[in-house]
Design an enzyme around this catalytic site. Structure first.
Site, PDB file in Angstrom:
ATOM      1  N   HIS A 292      -9.836   1.173  -0.397  1.00  0.00           N
ATOM      2  CA  HIS A 292      -8.389   0.971  -0.246  1.00  0.00           C
ATOM      3  C   HIS A 292      -7.901   0.292  -1.523  1.00  0.00           C
ATOM      4  CE1 HIS A 292      -4.514   0.696   1.177  1.00  0.00           C
ATOM      5  NE2 HIS A 292      -4.627  -0.125   2.208  1.00  0.00           N
TER       6      HIS A 292
ATOM      7  N   CYS B 195       0.812  -1.227   0.000  1.00  0.00           N
ATOM      8  CA  CYS B 195       0.000   0.000   0.000  1.00  0.00           C
ATOM      9  C   CYS B 195       0.844   1.276   0.000  1.00  0.00           C
ATOM     10  CB  CYS B 195      -0.947  -0.011   1.189  1.00  0.00           C
ATOM     11  SG  CYS B 195      -1.861  -1.546   1.330  1.00  0.00           S
TER      12      CYS B 195
ATOM     13  N   HIS C  70      -3.310   7.592   6.315  1.00  0.00           N
ATOM     14  CA  HIS C  70      -3.475   6.255   5.735  1.00  0.00           C
ATOM     15  C   HIS C  70      -4.873   5.743   6.096  1.00  0.00           C
ATOM     16  CE1 HIS C  70      -2.250   2.547   3.929  1.00  0.00           C
ATOM     17  NE2 HIS C  70      -2.459   1.867   5.044  1.00  0.00           N
TER      18      HIS C  70
END
Length: 414
Positions: free
Chosen positions: A339, A170, A302
């Protein structure tokens, strides 16, 4: 040890253009409108084959027809993650004011991050081989390898400089952007096309993520009471980098300066984030930009809405920003675009830049109530007009790879 340029490298790097493909559709304007207005793009899951899992929602790119944007001959070699990358890049290059041939040559590099690469191609090939006893398509390998996106971009623009893929889960997009900026600073190239892409919202992948017990069956609620996980997404975000001097010389007004980049590794656990690693990455980015914490006006977190991430990230923000942490405007835009793994940090950077331009911090939607374990100002549910001159974007990946970017408005406007 945190990695940053430590102030070495005198060339200032700017972002001259950006483009995105996301659950909001093609184009950064659509993504920004959804984020600013707090409209979630998470919808009922659509899969090619019947799905028997528990999680039935995702932030998928809607009604995407690659033939509308890309040449037929090119599509033969493109997995969806490369298709997203090319479409996002075309928007970024156009916004940067470059004709296709102007980004050619040995001084132009291409760096694109992806968590997995061509997952659809991998899935189709394995199914054909194991179930149907059919030989995989001869073009499977050039489609599935993570470097397919940057190499195809390089061919599209005849960019002959450093070209490679980054696979940092990520944090992939942040590292691609940060490393591209550093290579320009140090004179290894003059211009770069950088970003991240992911297209893995398919049966096997969703099942695998379900197994980690980090997915919500209903609403993604970062930093909020009642949070129970994230929603998967997909898409791409691509940026054109060059020196400030180069942009000024050709009379182009950049979107912003890419002022700082910091990255660290926890080196401790496969899935559990670490306070020291997150803290170190933010501090490294600040040091790289030559800024004190007071300079940061907005932070795009995040913010996955998992307990482990949100509590640790809040504590890291507290450690870096001290008593100001409770007042610093922070938002997670993941409930909007999902995400998107290797693309996620790029989508979040694009929204951070738009926040800088519009002087509006997007909200953290689906927020129910403040969690005392997350003592930050998470901008609940409604966007907030604020003065933003400098902003930070956090990315923290499985495996403990942390990457942070800082963008700054340029004199005369962002």
């Amino acid at each position: 040890m945190a990695a940053s340029s430590g102030g070495v490298g005198e060339r200032r790097v700017v972002i001259s253009g950006m483009g995105t493909v996301s659950a909001a559709g093609v184009g950064t304007a659509a993504l920004w409108t959804a984020a600013r207005d707090g409209i979630s793009q998470v919808r009922p899951l659509v899969t090619e084959y019947p799905y028997d899992g528990r999680i039935r929602i995702a932030a998928q790119v809607p009604d995407f027809d690659p033939a509308k944007y890309l040449e037929k001959a090119l599509l033969t070699f493109c997995d969806p993650f490369t298709q997203f990358t090319l479409v996002a890049a075309d928007e970024a290059v156009a916004q940067a004011g470059f004709a296709r041939e102007e980004l050619s040559g040995p001084r132009v590099g291409v760096i694109v991050g992806s968590g997995i690469g061509g997952m659809t191609t991998i899935d189709n090939g394995l199914r054909h081989y194991y179930q149907e006893r059919i030989r995989p398509d001869p073009f499977s390998v050039p489609r599935l390898i993570p470097s397919a996106a940057p190499t195809t971009l390089g061919m599209r623009y005849s960019a002959n400089g450093p070209t490679f893929a980054l696979g940092s889960a990520c944090s992939s997009a942040s590292q691609a952007v940060g490393l591209g900026a550093q290579m320009i600073r140090f004179g290894l190239m003059d211009r770069a096309i950088v970003g991240g892409a992911e297209a893995c919202v398919i049966n096997g992948t969703i099942r695998a993520w379900e197994g980690l017990r980090v997915m919500t069956p209903d609403f993604c609620r970062p930093f909020s009471m009642g949070r129970n996980g994230m929603s998967l997404g997909e898409g791409a975000a691509v940026f054109v980098l060059e020196t400030l001097e180069s942009a000024q010389k050709r009379g182009h007004a950049p979107l912003c300066e890419l002022a700082g980049y910091g990255t660290t590794s926890d080196a401790k656990d496969f899935v559990r984030p670490d306070l020291d690693g997150m803290t170190g990455a933010m501090q490294a980015a600040l040091a790289d930009a030559g800024l004190e914490t007071e300079a940061i006006d907005y932070l795009n977190a995040h913010g996955t809405a998992t307990h482990a991430n949100d509590i640790t990230e809040s504590a890291a923000i507290g450690r870096v920003f001290g008593e100001r942490a409770a007042r610093l405007p922070v938002s997670s835009t993941k409930p909007i675009h999902g995400h998107a793994l290797g693309a996620s940090a790029g989508l979040e950077l694009a929204l951070t830049i738009r926040a800088l331009q519009e002087q509006i911090a997007p909200p953290t939607i689906n927020f129910l109530d403040f969690d005392p374990r997350c003592p930050i100002d998470a901008i609940p549910n409604v966007a907030r007009p604020i003065e933003i001159r400098t902003a930070m974007s956090n990315s923290f990946a499985f495996g403990g790879i942390n990457a942070v970017l800082i963008v700054r408005a340029l004199a005369g406007g962002a």
